[in-house]
Design a protein around this motif. Structure first.
Motif, short mmCIF file in Angstrom:
data_model
loop_
_atom_site.label_atom_id
_atom_site.label_comp_id
_atom_site.label_asym_id
_atom_site.label_seq_id
_atom_site.Cartn_x
_atom_site.Cartn_y
_atom_site.Cartn_z
N ASP A 1 0.83 -1.21 0.00
CA ASP A 1 0.00 0.00 0.00
C ASP A 1 0.86 1.25 0.00
OD1 ASP A 1 0.95 0.26 2.57
OD2 ASP A 1 -0.93 -0.35 3.54
N GLU A 2 0.22 2.41 0.18
CA GLU A 2 0.95 3.68 0.12
C GLU A 2 1.92 3.85 1.28
OE1 GLU A 2 -2.00 6.68 -0.03
OE2 GLU A 2 -2.67 6.21 -2.08
N ASP A 3 1.69 3.15 2.40
CA ASP A 3 2.59 3.24 3.55
C ASP A 3 3.66 2.16 3.52
OD1 ASP A 3 1.10 5.38 4.54
OD2 ASP A 3 -0.31 4.04 5.56
N ASN A 4 3.83 1.53 2.38
CA ASN A 4 4.80 0.44 2.24
C ASN A 4 4.54 -0.70 3.20
OD1 ASN A 4 6.07 1.73 0.15
ND2 ASN A 4 7.77 2.52 1.39
N ARG A 5 3.27 -1.04 3.36
CA ARG A 5 2.89 -2.18 4.18
C ARG A 5 2.14 -3.20 3.33
NH1 ARG A 5 3.94 -1.52 9.42
NH2 ARG A 5 4.44 0.59 10.17
N LEU A 6 2.31 -4.46 3.71
CA LEU A 6 1.75 -5.55 2.92
C LEU A 6 0.25 -5.69 3.13
CD1 LEU A 6 4.42 -8.40 3.37
CD2 LEU A 6 4.01 -6.97 1.36
N GLN A 7 -0.43 -5.95 2.02
CA GLN A 7 -1.84 -6.30 2.04
C GLN A 7 -2.03 -7.51 1.12
OE1 GLN A 7 -3.77 -4.70 4.10
NE2 GLN A 7 -2.30 -3.06 4.59
N SER A 8 -3.00 -8.32 1.41
CA SER A 8 -3.24 -9.51 0.58
C SER A 8 -4.65 -9.47 0.01
CB SER A 8 -3.04 -10.80 1.37
OG SER A 8 -4.04 -10.92 2.38
N THR A 9 -4.82 -10.14 -1.13
CA THR A 9 -6.14 -10.24 -1.74
C THR A 9 -6.20 -11.54 -2.53
OG1 THR A 9 -7.72 -9.11 -3.18
CG2 THR A 9 -5.44 -9.05 -3.85
N GLN A 10 -7.39 -12.06 -2.69
CA GLN A 10 -7.60 -13.26 -3.48
C GLN A 10 -8.13 -12.86 -4.85
OE1 GLN A 10 -10.24 -16.12 -1.70
NE2 GLN A 10 -9.32 -17.84 -2.81
N VAL A 11 -7.58 -13.45 -5.88
CA VAL A 11 -7.89 -13.05 -7.24
C VAL A 11 -8.60 -14.18 -7.98
CG1 VAL A 11 -5.94 -11.46 -7.35
CG2 VAL A 11 -5.64 -13.83 -8.10
N THR A 12 -9.26 -13.80 -9.07
CA THR A 12 -9.90 -14.75 -9.97
C THR A 12 -9.08 -14.82 -11.25
OG1 THR A 12 -12.09 -14.24 -9.08
CG2 THR A 12 -12.00 -15.34 -11.21
N LEU A 13 -8.67 -16.02 -11.62
CA LEU A 13 -7.80 -16.21 -12.76
C LEU A 13 -8.60 -16.41 -14.04
CD1 LEU A 13 -5.03 -18.58 -11.37
CD2 LEU A 13 -5.01 -16.10 -11.49
N ALA A 14 -8.10 -15.79 -15.11
CA ALA A 14 -8.62 -16.10 -16.44
C ALA A 14 -7.73 -17.11 -17.15
CB ALA A 14 -8.71 -14.82 -17.28
N TYR A 15 -6.45 -17.14 -16.77
CA TYR A 15 -5.51 -18.08 -17.39
C TYR A 15 -4.34 -18.26 -16.45
CZ TYR A 15 -1.62 -19.66 -20.26
OH TYR A 15 -0.53 -20.34 -20.74
N ARG A 16 -3.86 -19.50 -16.33
CA ARG A 16 -2.68 -19.80 -15.53
C ARG A 16 -1.66 -20.50 -16.43
NH1 ARG A 16 -2.13 -21.37 -9.95
NH2 ARG A 16 -4.40 -21.55 -9.84
#
Length: 402
Positions: free
Chosen positions: A338-353
């Motif tokens: 993020d803007e404060d140089n701290r880690l954030q996580s998120t789960q994504v939906t793939l269209a292709y792997r």
């Protein structure tokens, strides 16, 4: 006591007191030294310094209409191949000029010649039989004309059956049938004579001579092996989930380790086959490559049985975010800064792997800084440092750290 003796005693007293004082000072010094040595060292306690944030590599996300380049492997096979066989019996007299393994023969070009002596005699006999049948028909037609004149001169009406016999209609039909039969025999003999010269059914390359000159051939004996040079096929395999990106007619790029560096050939996706590959149960695709032997162009030649690397160029369909595969963690999780140089996580939906790239359909926004390397045991809110250009601080390898 005289004054001299009193003075002597006074001097002795002073000397004894000084020695005692010196002894006391020495003993006190020893005691002080022992006390100092026996005391434990005193260390000034300070709070530990804060841990240095790890250095990570990031990539800034961009969303654009794109589709993946699907990579796989395929084996080269012939689109047309045949073992050209003799259609008549006889002795193989000779092969055509330049009919050697690896040489190209044009469509209709003579490939092999069978001895024609017996076939010519058969044709002459058939032509004689045909001439005889034509003469017999002519004689029978004359007889029928004579019988018709006689019948008409009698002036009597006969039944249809008797009139046909009188007019020699059965004999005429027999002569006509014999003529047709003789013509068929003559045409077959002429066709056999023509077939004594084996010709290439299409533009082809000679793979192998299957018999030698002078061999006695029966009908159906294979003489030479040919493969068409106008087009080769490449049978490739891909995981079934990638087929949604493909459609017949799409372009394909072919490369091989045996070709010069940077060399490639272009092909066209011909069809998606209905059966799965036996070993890996992957979908099979058929790719067409024109002029595969590079006879009319510059470029590497395809060889039958060769294994090629295949890159399918798919059609762009939707806005997607491309990331290196290293940015995707188990559970389709992505870490970003993020803007404060701290880690954030998120789960994504793939269209292709893919092995090197993944395409994200949802879960990220354009402009986010996604971590691609440097995370060993990440946690939410952890402070990190982003590697700057020219920074030689190594990002910790995730696999080694774990």
């Amino acid at each position: 006591m005289t004054p001299s003796r009193s003075y002597a005693f006074s001097q002795q007293g002073r000397i004894g007191f000084g020695a005692l004082a010196a002894l006391l000072v020495f003993a006190g010094g020893l005691a002080l030294a022992w006390w100092i040595v026996s005391q434990p060292p005193r260390v000034e306690r300070r709070p530990p310094p804060p841990p240095t944030p790890p250095v990570v590599d990031v990539i800034t996300t961009e969303q654009q209409v794109q589709s993946p380049t699907l990579n796989g492997f395929g084996r080269v096979e012939a689109e047309k191949s045949t073992e050209l066989a003799s259609r008549v019996a006889g002795q193989l007299e000779r092969f055509g000029d330049g009919v050697l393994p690896g040489r190209v023969v044009e469509q209709g070009e003579p490939v092999a010649h069978i001895d024609q002596a017996d076939l010519r005699l058969t044709l002459e006999d058939a032509e004689a039989q045909l001439a005889n049948a034509q003469a017999q028909l002519a004689l029978e037609q004359a007889e029928q004309q004579r019988a018709r004149s006689e019948y008409e001169s009698f002036g009597r009406q006969l039944s249809a059956e008797r009139r046909a016999l009188v007019l020699r209609e059965p004999q005429l039909r027999q002569a006509q049938a014999q003529l047709t039969q003789a013509r068929v025999v003559r045409d077959q003999a002429a066709l056999n004579l023509e077939r004594a010269t084996l010709t290439a059914p299409w533009r082809a390359m000679v793979q192998e001579r299957l018999v030698g000159a002078g061999s006695l051939l029966s009908q159906g004996t294979a003489v030479v092996s040919l493969v068409g040079v106008e087009q080769f096929w490449v049978r490739a395999s891909l995981p079934g989930e990638t087929l949604d990106w493909l459609s017949p007619g799409g372009s394909v790029t072919l490369t091989s380790q045996g070709w010069p560096e940077g060399a490639s050939r272009e092909g066209t996706l011909l069809s998606i086959l209905p059966n799965l590959e036996e070993n890996g149960l992957q979908a099979q695709l058929l790719i067409a490559v024109d002029d595969p032997l590079a006879l009319n162009q510059d470029g590497p030649a395809l060889r039958l049985g060769d294994v090629l690397r295949v890159a399918f160029h798919t059609t762009a369909e939707e806005p997607l975010i491309a990331l290196p595969s290293a940015a995707l963690r188990p559970g389709e999780q992505v870490w970003w800064v993020d803007e404060d140089n701290r880690l954030q996580s998120t789960q994504v939906t793939l269209a292709y792997r893919g092995q090197e790239e993944v395409l994200i359909r949802s879960g990220l926004e354009p402009g986010q800084r996604v971590v691609t390397a440097g995370l060993a045991q990440p946690r939410e809110g952890q402070e990190v440092r982003i590697r700057q250009r020219g920074d030689n601080t190594p990002a910790q390898d995730e696999g080694a750290a774990q």
